[in-house]
Scaffold this motif. Structure first.
Motif, short mmCIF file in Angstrom:
data_model
loop_
_atom_site.label_atom_id
_atom_site.label_comp_id
_atom_site.label_asym_id
_atom_site.label_seq_id
_atom_site.Cartn_x
_atom_site.Cartn_y
_atom_site.Cartn_z
N GLU A 38 -33.25 25.87 -12.48
CA GLU A 38 -33.90 25.07 -11.44
C GLU A 38 -35.06 24.29 -12.05
N TYR A 41 -38.71 21.93 -6.74
CA TYR A 41 -38.63 22.46 -5.39
C TYR A 41 -37.73 21.57 -4.54
N THR A 42 -37.01 22.20 -3.61
CA THR A 42 -36.12 21.46 -2.73
C THR A 42 -36.52 21.72 -1.28
N ALA A 110 -38.05 28.21 -1.28
CA ALA A 110 -38.20 26.98 -2.05
C ALA A 110 -39.24 27.14 -3.15
N SER A 116 -33.69 26.89 -1.22
CA SER A 116 -34.32 25.66 -0.76
C SER A 116 -34.81 25.83 0.67
N ASP A 118 -34.41 24.52 4.02
CA ASP A 118 -33.37 23.74 4.69
C ASP A 118 -33.55 23.88 6.19
#
Length: 312
Positions: A38, A41-42, A110, A116, A118
């Motif tokens: 990774e 951050y998502t 996240a 993440s 979401d």
């Protein structure tokens, strides 16, 4: 004494189930193994496709994503049953606290790079909890424990099926589909150039016989020809076939643009006598322009408009 014992059992079940859910949220599906890959951050704040639940075909041929989609709702139904059994609470207060908890967990996911944030998950998890709370309200109305559990389970299944059906209807209503094929020559030609060849005679290309079904465009003996059409659709896919017939010299080009932006450019050096095929996505375009040079020929040019199913 019995009530205290039952409360302890319910608390233990709730604690165990919470740990199980946290495991799936933070460590399942190889999250920890992919941590070193990774890079950032998502955060997905805009809900997208959260009305999409697995259909019958997904259940007959299950995939990981289908299981996750259904689990986002079904997996959180028990919280809507267990929490009200432990603490007296109203639906509004329960949902506010639950949503805040999910928002915190999604944020931690996240920030720890174990997932993440979401918003789809937040909405689906909350719907699952709401279904569970509704099942609790239907089920726990008497002092008979097994009767209450049975009615609650049945209510949860009925409400889940109802949500499944409602989501299916809403998803279908919000999903755009391609309409029937419309030949481009059926539109009003706003250019002063030659008209489309409506004879649609067969020709050879790449050693195979080409039999156009809708239209054929060519330079009609000129060096360059431009066809311009006014579009009356906000979103569509333009389809066409192109190439140079075997009996003609391999020289020429094709350019397609919409509102001044070029979407396709090909020349005889790219395709020679081999037939090609292309689809072009156009959104908000008002005018499409097709320019042919030399012996380049295109045929069966048309489009499929994207519309919601209820608009057809």
């Amino acid at each position: 004494m019995m009530i205290t014992k039952q409360r302890k059992i319910i608390f233990a079940i709730t604690l165990f189930y919470t740990i199980l859910i946290l495991y799936f949220m933070f460590f399942a599906f190889g999250r920890a193994d992919s941590l070193d890959r990774e890079t950032g951050y998502t955060f997905l704040f805009i809900p997208d496709d959260f009305f999409r639940l697995p259909g019958l075909s997904d259940l007959l041929h299950p995939t990981l994503m289908a299981a996750v989609g259904f689990g986002n709702i079904a997996g959180f139904i028990p919280f809507g049953i267990l929490i009200p059994l432990l603490y007296r609470t109203s639906f509004l207060r329960f949902m506010v606290l639950f949503i805040l908890s999910i928002l915190v967990l999604e944020t931690v996911q996240a920030l720890t790079l174990l997932g993440s944030f979401d918003m789809n998950d937040v909405i689906q998890n909350s719907i699952g909890a709401a279904v569970g709370f509704g099942a609790y309200k239907f089920g726990f109305r008497t002092d008979r424990v097994w009767r209450n559990i049975t009615v609650t389970c049945i209510s949860a299944m009925v409400l889940t099926i109802g949500i499944w059906g409602i989501f299916g209807i809403v998803d279908h209503a919000l999903t755009k589909e391609q309409g029937p094929f419309v030949a481009l020559n059926e539109l009003k030609n706003s250019s002063a150039g030659p008209s489309t060849d409506t004879k649609r005679d067969s020709f050879q290309m790449g050693g195979q016989s080409i039999d156009p079904q809708y239209n054929v465009y060519s330079t009609e003996g000129k060096s360059t020809v431009t066809y311009t059409y006014t579009l009356d659709s906000s979103e569509l896919y333009l389809y066409l076939n192109f190439g140079i017939p075997d009996q003609e010299e391999a020289q020429g080009s094709l350019r397609i643009s919409a509102d001044g932006q070029e979407y396709l450019s090909t020349s005889a050096e790219d395709s020679s006598h081999e037939p090609g095929m292309s689809s072009i996505y156009l959104q908000g375009a008002k005018e499409v322009m097709i320019t042919l040079e030399g012996n380049e020929r295109i045929w069966d040019v048309g489009f499929r408009e994207m519309r919601y199913a209820w608009k057809w």
